[in-house]
Each structure stands twice: as structure tokens, then as C-alpha cells.
Design a protein around this motif. Sequence first.
Motif, PDB file in Angstrom:
ATOM      1  N   GLY A  88       0.801  -1.209   0.000  1.00  9.73           N
ATOM      2  CA  GLY A  88       0.000   0.000   0.000  1.00  9.73           C
ATOM      3  C   GLY A  88       0.836   1.261   0.000  1.00  9.73           C
ATOM      4  O   GLY A  88       2.054   1.237   0.154  1.00  9.73           O
ATOM      5  N   SER A  89       0.175   2.387  -0.144  1.00  6.15           N
ATOM      6  CA  SER A  89       0.872   3.666  -0.225  1.00  6.15           C
ATOM      7  C   SER A  89       1.480   4.097   1.103  1.00  6.15           C
ATOM      8  O   SER A  89       2.337   4.986   1.143  1.00  6.15           O
ATOM      9  N   ASP A  90       1.066   3.480   2.213  1.00 12.25           N
ATOM     10  CA  ASP A  90       1.588   3.835   3.537  1.00 12.25           C
ATOM     11  C   ASP A  90       2.710   2.906   3.994  1.00 12.25           C
ATOM     12  O   ASP A  90       3.109   2.955   5.157  1.00 12.25           O
ATOM     13  N   ARG A  91       3.234   2.057   3.114  1.00  9.21           N
ATOM     14  CA  ARG A  91       4.304   1.151   3.505  1.00  9.21           C
ATOM     15  C   ARG A  91       5.551   1.948   3.895  1.00  9.21           C
ATOM     16  O   ARG A  91       5.833   3.006   3.336  1.00  9.21           O
ATOM     17  N   LYS A  92       6.299   1.419   4.858  1.00 10.40           N
ATOM     18  CA  LYS A  92       7.459   2.125   5.385  1.00 10.40           C
ATOM     19  C   LYS A  92       8.700   1.252   5.304  1.00 10.40           C
ATOM     20  O   LYS A  92       8.637   0.031   5.480  1.00 10.40           O
ATOM     21  N   TYR A  93       9.847   1.900   5.089  1.00 12.29           N
ATOM     22  CA  TYR A  93      11.127   1.206   5.034  1.00 12.29           C
ATOM     23  C   TYR A  93      12.213   2.179   5.442  1.00 12.29           C
ATOM     24  O   TYR A  93      12.071   3.398   5.309  1.00 12.29           O
ATOM     25  N   LYS A  94      13.295   1.648   5.981  1.00  9.17           N
ATOM     26  CA  LYS A  94      14.385   2.508   6.441  1.00  9.17           C
ATOM     27  C   LYS A  94      15.692   1.735   6.423  1.00  9.17           C
ATOM     28  O   LYS A  94      15.745   0.564   6.819  1.00  9.17           O
ATOM     29  N   ILE A  95      16.752   2.403   5.964  1.00  8.26           N
ATOM     30  CA  ILE A  95      18.113   1.871   6.060  1.00  8.26           C
ATOM     31  C   ILE A  95      18.706   2.384   7.365  1.00  8.26           C
ATOM     32  O   ILE A  95      18.685   3.584   7.646  1.00  8.26           O
ATOM     33  N   LEU A  96      19.229   1.465   8.173  1.00  2.53           N
ATOM     34  CA  LEU A  96      19.754   1.842   9.480  1.00  2.53           C
ATOM     35  C   LEU A  96      20.723   0.799   9.994  1.00  2.53           C
ATOM     36  O   LEU A  96      20.788  -0.325   9.479  1.00  2.53           O
ATOM     37  N   ASP A  97      21.487   1.200  11.027  1.00  2.12           N
ATOM     38  CA  ASP A  97      22.286   0.253  11.791  1.00  2.12           C
ATOM     39  C   ASP A  97      21.394  -0.244  12.913  1.00  2.12           C
ATOM     40  O   ASP A  97      21.059   0.512  13.839  1.00  2.12           O
ATOM     41  N   ALA A  98      20.997  -1.494  12.850  1.00  2.84           N
ATOM     42  CA  ALA A  98      19.962  -2.018  13.742  1.00  2.84           C
ATOM     43  C   ALA A  98      20.527  -3.033  14.723  1.00  2.84           C
ATOM     44  O   ALA A  98      21.388  -3.855  14.370  1.00  2.84           O
ATOM     45  N   ASP A  99      20.045  -2.958  15.941  1.00  2.41           N
ATOM     46  CA  ASP A  99      20.260  -4.015  16.921  1.00  2.41           C
ATOM     47  C   ASP A  99      19.035  -4.918  16.867  1.00  2.41           C
ATOM     48  O   ASP A  99      17.921  -4.499  17.179  1.00  2.41           O
ATOM     49  N   VAL A 100      19.256  -6.150  16.452  1.00  2.00           N
ATOM     50  CA  VAL A 100      18.155  -7.074  16.205  1.00  2.00           C
ATOM     51  C   VAL A 100      18.072  -8.080  17.351  1.00  2.00           C
ATOM     52  O   VAL A 100      19.081  -8.677  17.742  1.00  2.00           O
ATOM     53  N   ALA A 101      16.869  -8.254  17.892  1.00  2.00           N
ATOM     54  CA  ALA A 101      16.658  -9.153  19.022  1.00  2.00           C
ATOM     55  C   ALA A 101      15.772 -10.322  18.627  1.00  2.00           C
ATOM     56  O   ALA A 101      14.890 -10.193  17.761  1.00  2.00           O
ATOM     57  N   ILE A 102      15.993 -11.457  19.245  1.00  2.00           N
ATOM     58  CA  ILE A 102      15.156 -12.631  19.033  1.00  2.00           C
ATOM     59  C   ILE A 102      13.794 -12.374  19.680  1.00  2.00           C
ATOM     60  O   ILE A 102      13.704 -12.050  20.866  1.00  2.00           O
ATOM     61  N   GLY A 103      12.731 -12.533  18.913  1.00  2.00           N
ATOM     62  CA  GLY A 103      11.397 -12.240  19.419  1.00  2.00           C
ATOM     63  C   GLY A 103      10.769 -13.378  20.191  1.00  2.00           C
ATOM     64  O   GLY A 103      10.021 -13.160  21.142  1.00  2.00           O
ATOM     65  N   LEU A 139      12.133 -12.019  14.766  1.00  2.00           N
ATOM     66  CA  LEU A 139      13.146 -10.973  14.935  1.00  2.00           C
ATOM     67  C   LEU A 139      12.444  -9.645  15.132  1.00  2.00           C
ATOM     68  O   LEU A 139      11.457  -9.343  14.447  1.00  2.00           O
ATOM     69  N   GLN A 140      12.990  -8.829  16.044  1.00  2.00           N
ATOM     70  CA  GLN A 140      12.437  -7.500  16.300  1.00  2.00           C
ATOM     71  C   GLN A 140      13.573  -6.500  16.432  1.00  2.00           C
ATOM     72  O   GLN A 140      14.683  -6.841  16.844  1.00  2.00           O
ATOM     73  N   THR A 141      13.285  -5.259  16.078  1.00  2.00           N
ATOM     74  CA  THR A 141      14.253  -4.188  16.222  1.00  2.00           C
ATOM     75  C   THR A 141      13.533  -2.875  16.454  1.00  2.00           C
ATOM     76  O   THR A 141      12.343  -2.747  16.121  1.00  2.00           O
ATOM     77  N   ASP A 142      14.233  -1.911  17.017  1.00  2.00           N
ATOM     78  CA  ASP A 142      13.650  -0.588  17.268  1.00  2.00           C
ATOM     79  C   ASP A 142      13.815   0.285  16.033  1.00  2.00           C
ATOM     80  O   ASP A 142      14.929   0.464  15.534  1.00  2.00           O
ATOM     81  N   ILE A 143      12.707   0.796  15.536  1.00  2.00           N
ATOM     82  CA  ILE A 143      12.717   1.740  14.417  1.00  2.00           C
ATOM     83  C   ILE A 143      11.774   2.881  14.760  1.00  2.00           C
ATOM     84  O   ILE A 143      10.618   2.648  15.131  1.00  2.00           O
ATOM     85  N   ASP A 144      12.278   4.082  14.681  1.00  2.00           N
ATOM     86  CA  ASP A 144      11.485   5.272  15.001  1.00  2.00           C
ATOM     87  C   ASP A 144      10.880   5.205  16.400  1.00  2.00           C
ATOM     88  O   ASP A 144       9.745   5.617  16.634  1.00  2.00           O
ATOM     89  N   GLY A 145      11.648   4.637  17.338  1.00  2.00           N
ATOM     90  CA  GLY A 145      11.222   4.627  18.723  1.00  2.00           C
ATOM     91  C   GLY A 145      10.200   3.570  19.093  1.00  2.00           C
ATOM     92  O   GLY A 145       9.645   3.609  20.197  1.00  2.00           O
ATOM     93  N   ALA A 146       9.956   2.619  18.206  1.00  2.00           N
ATOM     94  CA  ALA A 146       8.981   1.564  18.495  1.00  2.00           C
ATOM     95  C   ALA A 146       9.566   0.208  18.121  1.00  2.00           C
ATOM     96  O   ALA A 146      10.360   0.093  17.179  1.00  2.00           O
ATOM     97  N   THR A 147       9.184  -0.824  18.853  1.00  2.00           N
ATOM     98  CA  THR A 147       9.617  -2.182  18.546  1.00  2.00           C
ATOM     99  C   THR A 147       8.863  -2.701  17.335  1.00  2.00           C
ATOM    100  O   THR A 147       7.635  -2.716  17.317  1.00  2.00           O
ATOM    101  N   GLN A 148       9.606  -3.102  16.331  1.00  2.00           N
ATOM    102  CA  GLN A 148       9.020  -3.562  15.082  1.00  2.00           C
ATOM    103  C   GLN A 148       9.353  -5.033  14.850  1.00  2.00           C
ATOM    104  O   GLN A 148      10.503  -5.452  15.013  1.00  2.00           O
ATOM    105  N   THR A 149       8.363  -5.804  14.476  1.00  2.00           N
ATOM    106  CA  THR A 149       8.581  -7.192  14.074  1.00  2.00           C
ATOM    107  C   THR A 149       9.025  -7.212  12.619  1.00  2.00           C
ATOM    108  O   THR A 149       8.294  -6.764  11.729  1.00  2.00           O
TER     109      THR A 149
END
Length: 216
Positions: A88-103, A139-149
Motif C-alpha cells: 500500500g501507499s503507507d508502507r514504510k522502510y528505512k536503512i539503518l544500523d539495527a540491533d536485532v533481538a530474538i522475538g 526478529l524484532q528491532t527498534d525503528i522510530d522509537g517503536a519495537t518492530q517485528t
Amino acid sequence: TVSGISVTHVTADGPWPEGPALIREADCIVMFLSEGARWTHEDPRRIEAFAQLAARGGGFITLHWGMGTKEARYIDGYLKLFGGCHGGSDRKYKILDADVAIGTADHPVTRGITNFSIHEEFYYELKLVPASNQFKPILQTDIDGATQTVAWAWQRGDSGRSFGFSGGHFHKNWERVEYRRLVTQAILWSLDLPIPEAGLAVDVAVETLQPPTSGN
């Protein structure tokens, strides 16, 4: 190497007339291509074959833009198969250095994988099936201040299994043990095959492949 598994690698450009038959005959489909949510629907015979595979408990794996669609009208149908969609038009993506955690630490797909850091383009705020005991964040990581799956495993109501991972943009990341183990174990899990408690041995040279064109 896992014995007893036969792999067919297909570059499915163009009409792909033999595709529906191959899908119906498979036990698991791994989607790593451009705008895969649209691709599954653009041929009526193709989406019918996916539905037939789902009905007999087939496995579905979707990676990066393989879960994508620019048009929102394909989202709902794709969710029923794969459990998640970047659409959809509201899809989001970001390039970042991520700390990835086991969900979900006790899930078979996460065996032998610990928290890690990576430079990646992740799709996030994904459209996902409603949370339940059968849907597990992997897998989960923090993006824009929220935990993302960014990876999930879903035991579907039709007895089949689906897995998705929204990373995989940078080809170099497939040199990482975490990535190779994650996806290989997801395939085994989708086929209801055993996974070693310590995780699969995947410390092998990575074959040079051309990644799919990214469209976000």
C-alpha cells in the motif's frame, strides 16, 4: 546440506506458463522477487495454485520485496497465505544500523541464533495477521522509537506454516551466519522437519547470486 530435500530454483519473469503446476507440486515456496504480493495475484491460475498448496498444508516463505505490493488491493489475499505484507501507499522502510533481538527464544527457527547488529534496509509497520498463539515474532528491532517485528512465523489455520523476513536488501548480509541459519531453518520449519537444538551448520561459502530488484 539437508538430506531428503529437492530444490528447484526458478527465475519467474514474464508469463511463466509452467509456474502454476510447479507451485501445486511443491511442498514449500520461497518468495524472493520484486513486488511478490502483486506477483502472486496477477495470474488467476497462479493464485489458484497458491491456494491449492495452502489447502494441503504447504509452506510459504517470503523475503524482503517478495512480501511487497505498491497496490493495496493485493494485501488481504497475500496475508491469508503468508501472514505479513509490505503493501500500500503507507508502507514504510528505512536503512539503518539495527540491533536485532530474538522475538521468540524457544521457537525452532531461532535455534543457534542470538541477538545481533546489522546494517540493513528493513520494511516495518508491516500489515500482519492478528496476533495469536499461532503467530510468533521471530526478529524484532527498534525503528522510530517503536519495537518492530521484522521476521515472523505463523502456524496457519489450514495446518500449513508461513514465515517472513523483511530484511535481505543488502546482498552482503547473506554472508552472515544469522541470515543463512534463519532462512534455512525457516524452510525446514515450514516443512515440519527437525532442526538441531544448536542450529544448523551453515558456515559455508556463499554462492554469488543476483538479488532481486528492490522497489520498496
